[in-house]
Design a protein around this motif. Structure first.
Motif, PDB file in Angstrom:
ATOM      1  N   CYS A  97       0.848  -1.187   0.000  1.00 41.89           N
ATOM      2  CA  CYS A  97       0.000   0.000   0.000  1.00 41.89           C
ATOM      3  C   CYS A  97       0.887   1.241   0.000  1.00 41.89           C
ATOM      4  N   VAL A  98       0.435   2.282  -0.685  1.00 42.50           N
ATOM      5  CA  VAL A  98       1.139   3.559  -0.682  1.00 42.50           C
ATOM      6  C   VAL A  98       0.154   4.666  -0.340  1.00 42.50           C
ATOM      7  N   ILE A  99       0.673   5.656   0.359  1.00 40.63           N
ATOM      8  CA  ILE A  99      -0.070   6.884   0.607  1.00 40.63           C
ATOM      9  C   ILE A  99       0.824   8.026   0.134  1.00 40.63           C
ATOM     10  N   ILE A 100       0.376   8.741  -0.867  1.00 39.30           N
ATOM     11  CA  ILE A 100       1.136   9.863  -1.407  1.00 39.30           C
ATOM     12  C   ILE A 100       0.933  11.064  -0.495  1.00 39.30           C
ATOM     13  N   GLU A 101       2.049  11.687  -0.110  1.00 34.06           N
ATOM     14  CA  GLU A 101       2.002  12.856   0.759  1.00 34.06           C
ATOM     15  C   GLU A 101       2.232  14.152  -0.002  1.00 34.06           C
ATOM     16  N   ALA A 102       2.972  14.091  -1.112  1.00 33.59           N
ATOM     17  CA  ALA A 102       3.253  15.284  -1.912  1.00 33.59           C
ATOM     18  C   ALA A 102       3.631  14.861  -3.323  1.00 33.59           C
ATOM     19  N   GLY A 103       3.319  15.733  -4.290  1.00 34.95           N
ATOM     20  CA  GLY A 103       3.757  15.508  -5.660  1.00 34.95           C
ATOM     21  C   GLY A 103       2.642  15.198  -6.641  1.00 34.95           C
ATOM     22  N   LEU A 104       1.566  14.611  -6.184  1.00 36.86           N
ATOM     23  CA  LEU A 104       0.402  14.330  -7.035  1.00 36.86           C
ATOM     24  C   LEU A 104      -0.855  14.749  -6.258  1.00 36.86           C
ATOM     25  N   PRO A 105      -1.240  16.019  -6.364  1.00 36.58           N
ATOM     26  CA  PRO A 105      -2.331  16.545  -5.532  1.00 36.58           C
ATOM     27  C   PRO A 105      -3.635  15.741  -5.594  1.00 36.58           C
ATOM     28  N   ASP A 106      -3.992  15.217  -6.747  1.00 36.64           N
ATOM     29  CA  ASP A 106      -5.252  14.467  -6.873  1.00 36.64           C
ATOM     30  C   ASP A 106      -5.239  13.156  -6.095  1.00 36.64           C
ATOM     31  N   LEU A 107      -4.044  12.620  -5.801  1.00 38.10           N
ATOM     32  CA  LEU A 107      -3.938  11.335  -5.120  1.00 38.10           C
ATOM     33  C   LEU A 107      -3.437  11.454  -3.675  1.00 38.10           C
ATOM     34  N   THR A 108      -3.144  12.665  -3.237  1.00 35.70           N
ATOM     35  CA  THR A 108      -2.580  12.876  -1.910  1.00 35.70           C
ATOM     36  C   THR A 108      -3.537  12.391  -0.812  1.00 35.70           C
ATOM     37  N   GLY A 109      -2.973  11.594   0.111  1.00 35.48           N
ATOM     38  CA  GLY A 109      -3.720  11.132   1.274  1.00 35.48           C
ATOM     39  C   GLY A 109      -4.665   9.974   1.038  1.00 35.48           C
ATOM     40  N   LYS A 110      -4.702   9.445  -0.169  1.00 34.20           N
ATOM     41  CA  LYS A 110      -5.612   8.345  -0.493  1.00 34.20           C
ATOM     42  C   LYS A 110      -4.829   7.039  -0.569  1.00 34.20           C
ATOM     43  N   PRO A 111      -5.026   6.125   0.383  1.00 34.26           N
ATOM     44  CA  PRO A 111      -4.303   4.845   0.336  1.00 34.26           C
ATOM     45  C   PRO A 111      -4.657   4.058  -0.920  1.00 34.26           C
ATOM     46  N   ARG A 112      -3.636   3.490  -1.547  1.00 35.70           N
ATOM     47  CA  ARG A 112      -3.826   2.617  -2.709  1.00 35.70           C
ATOM     48  C   ARG A 112      -3.036   1.343  -2.454  1.00 35.70           C
ATOM     49  N   CYS A 113      -3.712   0.216  -2.522  1.00 40.84           N
ATOM     50  CA  CYS A 113      -3.079  -1.072  -2.244  1.00 40.84           C
ATOM     51  C   CYS A 113      -3.236  -1.995  -3.440  1.00 40.84           C
ATOM     52  N   GLY A 114      -2.276  -2.883  -3.607  1.00 39.31           N
ATOM     53  CA  GLY A 114      -2.360  -3.879  -4.660  1.00 39.31           C
ATOM     54  C   GLY A 114      -1.324  -4.964  -4.462  1.00 39.31           C
ATOM     55  N   PRO A 115      -1.571  -6.124  -5.046  1.00 36.96           N
ATOM     56  CA  PRO A 115      -0.620  -7.230  -4.917  1.00 36.96           C
ATOM     57  C   PRO A 115       0.642  -6.989  -5.743  1.00 36.96           C
ATOM     58  N   ILE A 116       1.676  -7.729  -5.400  1.00 40.08           N
ATOM     59  CA  ILE A 116       2.949  -7.707  -6.126  1.00 40.08           C
ATOM     60  C   ILE A 116       3.229  -9.123  -6.605  1.00 40.08           C
ATOM     61  N   TYR A 117       3.674  -9.242  -7.848  1.00 38.63           N
ATOM     62  CA  TYR A 117       4.034 -10.530  -8.441  1.00 38.63           C
ATOM     63  C   TYR A 117       5.480 -10.466  -8.917  1.00 38.63           C
ATOM     64  N   ARG A 118       6.106 -11.631  -8.987  1.00 40.90           N
ATOM     65  CA  ARG A 118       7.492 -11.733  -9.466  1.00 40.90           C
ATOM     66  C   ARG A 118       7.559 -12.653 -10.663  1.00 40.90           C
ATOM     67  N   GLN A 119       8.412 -12.275 -11.614  1.00 39.93           N
ATOM     68  CA  GLN A 119       8.754 -13.140 -12.741  1.00 39.93           C
ATOM     69  C   GLN A 119      10.239 -12.928 -13.009  1.00 39.93           C
ATOM     70  N   GLY A 120      11.050 -13.912 -12.621  1.00 37.97           N
ATOM     71  CA  GLY A 120      12.496 -13.757 -12.748  1.00 37.97           C
ATOM     72  C   GLY A 120      12.972 -12.620 -11.860  1.00 37.97           C
ATOM     73  N   ASP A 121      13.663 -11.636 -12.462  1.00 38.10           N
ATOM     74  CA  ASP A 121      14.157 -10.502 -11.684  1.00 38.10           C
ATOM     75  C   ASP A 121      13.254  -9.276 -11.807  1.00 38.10           C
ATOM     76  N   ARG A 122      12.069  -9.457 -12.368  1.00 35.55           N
ATOM     77  CA  ARG A 122      11.126  -8.341 -12.502  1.00 35.55           C
ATOM     78  C   ARG A 122       9.946  -8.532 -11.553  1.00 35.55           C
ATOM     79  N   TYR A 123       9.434  -7.398 -11.086  1.00 32.07           N
ATOM     80  CA  TYR A 123       8.278  -7.397 -10.194  1.00 32.07           C
ATOM     81  C   TYR A 123       7.163  -6.596 -10.854  1.00 32.07           C
ATOM     82  N   PHE A 124       5.937  -7.041 -10.636  1.00 33.81           N
ATOM     83  CA  PHE A 124       4.766  -6.401 -11.233  1.00 33.81           C
ATOM     84  C   PHE A 124       3.857  -5.918 -10.112  1.00 33.81           C
TER      85      PHE A 124
END
Length: 145
Positions: A97-124
């Motif tokens: 999960c990430v919470i943006i504090e500065a830099g993208l005013p439209d998304l500031t303070g809104k938690p966004r969560c999502g899964p992470i996947y791996r394939q070799g040395d790359r992550y999605f």
């Protein structure tokens, strides 16, 4: 019963049986991805530099610094703009999960969560709708970063 009613009933039955969040469509995620657990996400994204290709915005590249104290910075650029985003990150229910504090005013303070996947040395990183947010390549942080 006409064909449209049959199709609608079939789709309804499929959604009812498997749930809307379990359906993956053809171009959502590549084959061969391994989901990370919450513990693996915490370990993998602590004190690393992340070179990311953002899939949400065409031709956007970002360099992210993920710190083990739960802070992150992202320096991004595309053909039209660039910027720096500052925020916090954490793991909840097996998702990053990430919470943006500065830099993208439209998304500031809104938690966004999502899964992470791996394939070799790359992550999605994956959005809540199942689409890919970013493709990440990680390296350890240098002491000067």
């Amino acid at each position: 019963m006409d064909v449209m009613k049959t199709l609608k009933l079939g789709l309804f039955a499929l959604l009812f049986l498997v749930g809307p969040n379990r359906l993956n469509f053809a171009n959502d995620l590549p084959n061969g991805l391994t989901p990370l657990t919450g513990e693996e996400i915490s370990k993998t994204f602590s004190n690393v530099k992340d070179h990311a290709q953002v899939q949400d915005k065409a031709k956007t590249h970002a360099t992210n610094l993920w710190l083990d104290d739960g802070k992150f910075t992202s320096t991004w650029r595309n053909d039209r703009s660039n910027g720096i985003v500052i925020g916090k990150w954490y793991v909840q229910e097996g998702q990053r999960c990430v919470i943006i504090e500065a830099g993208l005013p439209d998304l500031t303070g809104k938690p966004r969560c999502g899964p992470i996947y791996r394939q070799g040395d790359r992550y999605f990183s994956v959005n809540t709708d199942g689409s890919i947010h970013g493709i990440h390549q990680l390296s350890p942080l240098n002491e000067t970063e």
